[in-house]
Design a protein around this motif. Structure first.
Motif, PDB file in Angstrom:
ATOM      1  N   ARG A 128       5.106  -9.515  -7.934  1.00  0.00           N
ATOM      2  CA  ARG A 128       5.076 -10.111  -6.592  1.00  0.00           C
ATOM      3  C   ARG A 128       4.746 -11.593  -6.601  1.00  0.00           C
ATOM      4  O   ARG A 128       5.285 -12.359  -5.806  1.00  0.00           O
ATOM      5  CB  ARG A 128       4.046  -9.371  -5.711  1.00  0.00           C
ATOM      6  CG  ARG A 128       4.545  -8.054  -5.187  1.00  0.00           C
ATOM      7  CD  ARG A 128       5.788  -8.177  -4.344  1.00  0.00           C
ATOM      8  NE  ARG A 128       5.558  -8.685  -2.993  1.00  0.00           N
ATOM      9  CZ  ARG A 128       6.519  -8.977  -2.120  1.00  0.00           C
ATOM     10  NH1 ARG A 128       7.783  -8.821  -2.454  1.00  0.00           N
ATOM     11  NH2 ARG A 128       6.233  -9.421  -0.932  1.00  0.00           N
ATOM     12  N   SER A 160       0.548  -0.353  -6.406  1.00  0.00           N
ATOM     13  CA  SER A 160       0.611  -1.531  -7.273  1.00  0.00           C
ATOM     14  C   SER A 160      -0.348  -1.349  -8.435  1.00  0.00           C
ATOM     15  O   SER A 160      -1.319  -0.584  -8.352  1.00  0.00           O
ATOM     16  CB  SER A 160       0.337  -2.820  -6.491  1.00  0.00           C
ATOM     17  OG  SER A 160      -0.900  -2.757  -5.834  1.00  0.00           O
ATOM     18  N   ARG A 170       4.245  -4.542  -8.225  1.00  0.00           N
ATOM     19  CA  ARG A 170       4.337  -3.603  -7.097  1.00  0.00           C
ATOM     20  C   ARG A 170       5.448  -2.590  -7.366  1.00  0.00           C
ATOM     21  O   ARG A 170       6.535  -2.974  -7.832  1.00  0.00           O
ATOM     22  CB  ARG A 170       4.635  -4.376  -5.810  1.00  0.00           C
ATOM     23  CG  ARG A 170       4.534  -3.512  -4.558  1.00  0.00           C
ATOM     24  CD  ARG A 170       5.033  -4.236  -3.332  1.00  0.00           C
ATOM     25  NE  ARG A 170       6.487  -4.435  -3.365  1.00  0.00           N
ATOM     26  CZ  ARG A 170       7.170  -5.114  -2.459  1.00  0.00           C
ATOM     27  NH1 ARG A 170       6.549  -5.697  -1.464  1.00  0.00           N
ATOM     28  NH2 ARG A 170       8.490  -5.235  -2.549  1.00  0.00           N
ATOM     29  N   THR A 181      -1.250 -13.176  -4.326  1.00  0.00           N
ATOM     30  CA  THR A 181      -1.253 -11.969  -5.149  1.00  0.00           C
ATOM     31  C   THR A 181      -1.693 -12.293  -6.574  1.00  0.00           C
ATOM     32  O   THR A 181      -1.228 -13.285  -7.138  1.00  0.00           O
ATOM     33  CB  THR A 181       0.164 -11.343  -5.142  1.00  0.00           C
ATOM     34  OG1 THR A 181       0.500 -11.016  -3.802  1.00  0.00           O
ATOM     35  CG2 THR A 181       0.223 -10.103  -6.008  1.00  0.00           C
ATOM     36  N   ASN A 184       0.602  -4.827   1.855  1.00  0.00           N
ATOM     37  CA  ASN A 184       1.612  -5.246   0.886  1.00  0.00           C
ATOM     38  C   ASN A 184       1.165  -6.548   0.236  1.00  0.00           C
ATOM     39  O   ASN A 184       1.133  -7.560   0.925  1.00  0.00           O
ATOM     40  CB  ASN A 184       2.933  -5.444   1.658  1.00  0.00           C
ATOM     41  CG  ASN A 184       4.109  -5.761   0.777  1.00  0.00           C
ATOM     42  OD1 ASN A 184       3.969  -5.951  -0.427  1.00  0.00           O
ATOM     43  ND2 ASN A 184       5.278  -5.829   1.380  1.00  0.00           N
ATOM     44  N   PRO A 185       0.858  -6.590  -1.060  1.00  0.00           N
ATOM     45  CA  PRO A 185       1.031  -5.532  -2.058  1.00  0.00           C
ATOM     46  C   PRO A 185      -0.279  -4.942  -2.592  1.00  0.00           C
ATOM     47  O   PRO A 185      -0.233  -4.143  -3.510  1.00  0.00           O
ATOM     48  CB  PRO A 185       1.718  -6.297  -3.193  1.00  0.00           C
ATOM     49  CG  PRO A 185       1.028  -7.636  -3.168  1.00  0.00           C
ATOM     50  CD  PRO A 185       0.669  -7.900  -1.716  1.00  0.00           C
TER      51      PRO A 185
END
Ligand SMILES: *Cc1c(COP(=O)(O)O)cnc(C)c1O
Length: 372
Positions: free
Chosen positions: A336, A300, A352, A346, A146-147
């Motif tokens: 994100r 994503s 995402r 990120t 994630n992500p």
């Protein structure tokens, strides 16, 4: 038995007192005991264990073929209790795309708990091997992550951990036991934010740990949970148990929808990247294919033109809602870097997507219009 059958029945014994099929929610905080605290019904006090949470834990352990499961107040509660059950002086290996709040825990709390940690690119197994120290006690895997949707070879990392006498935990929140079975691949613990696919309707918070074996680490984790109080409430346990009943068919549909969305976006000239392990172009596709049944409901995208263009896309979606979290029936989209805050690593052009249970054509039309 097949997971479809287990998901429907595990922890679902008919209520002995009334014959009710839907399990009762026992809100009682205390249970009658004998004069010397004998426990004729097996329960003493809500924080130590209670009948509704016990049903959920039975179901979670069976769903994954684990020896035991523990339910928590949240996914963070589950992960932090696991970490707090390590001895001071322990060393932990984290993946570089770990869920952002665990990165913050490492920064703000590890020094106080005297836990050392190293962050590595866990898609490269040799990098994990190089990071192992004599005091390494836990290797933390998150796959898909994630992500960024990075894929880690669970069996390879678990084998390496075993050789180093360390344990492996896999944050399996994105895949769920429906699509990926970390314990069968050699990991010691699976970690879940039950807030996501287990609950499945964006209306309940929870976390879970499932253990491959019953050993001293399980005992330590249970003790930490009890003393620090990160337990699930009866009502939340009940809602998550209810969510498990439909988990398999929801996750299969989420997964099919995400695959359709990823394929439709893959060739868009407006995107710099589509990160979905189900695409052959994904760097982790071969490993994902080996260890996942299908590729899950999360993906994503990176938008050409950077942060501003990504935010413009986010502002134009109509069906997708700009919101955090994931795994609910409705499709969500999130920039994100904006929501993760100062610990974020990120890329600023990344959005995402949590792909819901709507018709994929409607979702694709919404995204195509927004991407332009
Ligand atoms: C949401 C999430 C968590 C944290 O769970 P909470 O229930 O929000 O505490 C941990 N790991 C992953 C991968 C998540 O998506």
């Amino acid at each position: 038995m097949h997971i479809e059958t287990i998901a429907v029945h595990a922890g679902g014994e008919v209520d002995a007192a009334t014959g009710a099929l839907a399990p009762p929610i026992h809100l009682s905080t205390t249970f009658e005991h004998g004069p010397a605290c004998e426990l004729p019904h097996g329960f003493l006090y809500i924080r130590e264990g209670n009948p509704t949470q016990a049903r959920l834990e039975t179901a979670l352990a069976q769903l994954e073929g684990g020896a035991a499961a523990l339910a928590f107040s949240s996914g963070m509660g589950a992960g932090v209790v696991l970490l707090q059950s390590l001895e001071p002086g322990s060393h932990v290996i984290f993946p570089n795309d770990i869920y952002v709040d665990f990165r913050t825990v490492a920064r703000d709390f590890f020094p106080k708990w005297r836990i050392e940690h190293t962050v590595v690119d866990m898609t490269q197994v040799p990098a994990v091997r190089d990071a192992v120290r004599p005091n390494t006690k836990l290797i933390w895997v998150e796959t898909p992550s994630n992500p960024l949707m990075q894929v880690v070879d669970i069996a390879a990392v678990a084998q390496l951990a075993r050789q180093a006498s360390a344990r492996t935990v896999v944050d399996n929140t994105f895949a769920t036991p429906v699509l990926q079975r970390p314990l069968e691949l050699g990991a010691d613990v699976s970690l879940y934010s039950s807030t996501k696919y287990f609950g499945g309707h964006s209306d309940v918070q929870g976390g879970a740990l499932v253990f491959r074996t019953k050993d001293s680490y399980l005992e330590a984790v249970e003790h930490t949970r009890k003393m620090l109080g990160a337990v699930a409430s009866p009502f939340n346990s009940w809602l998550i148990l209810r969510g498990l009943r439909s988990l398999v068919c929801r996750v299969e549909k989420h997964s099919a929808n995400a695959m359709a969305v990823a394929r439709a976006l893959a060739d868009s000239p407006a995107l710099a990247a589509v990160h979905y392990p189900g695409l052959q172009s994904h760097s982790g596709h071969a490993v994902a294919k080996m260890q996942m049944r299908s590729f899950g409901g999360m993906l994503s995208i990176q938008v050409k033109g950077g942060r501003e263009r990504a935010l413009a896309v986010a502002s134009r979606v109509k069906l997708f809602v700009n919101a955090t979290s994931l795994g609910g029936v409705e499709s969500l989209l999130e920039h994100r870097a904006s929501s993760e805050g100062p610990s974020s690593t990120t890329p600023p052009d990344l959005l995402r997507l949590s792909v819901g249970l709507e018709h994929p054509d409607d979702l694709i039309a919404d995204l195509m219009r927004a991407i332009g």
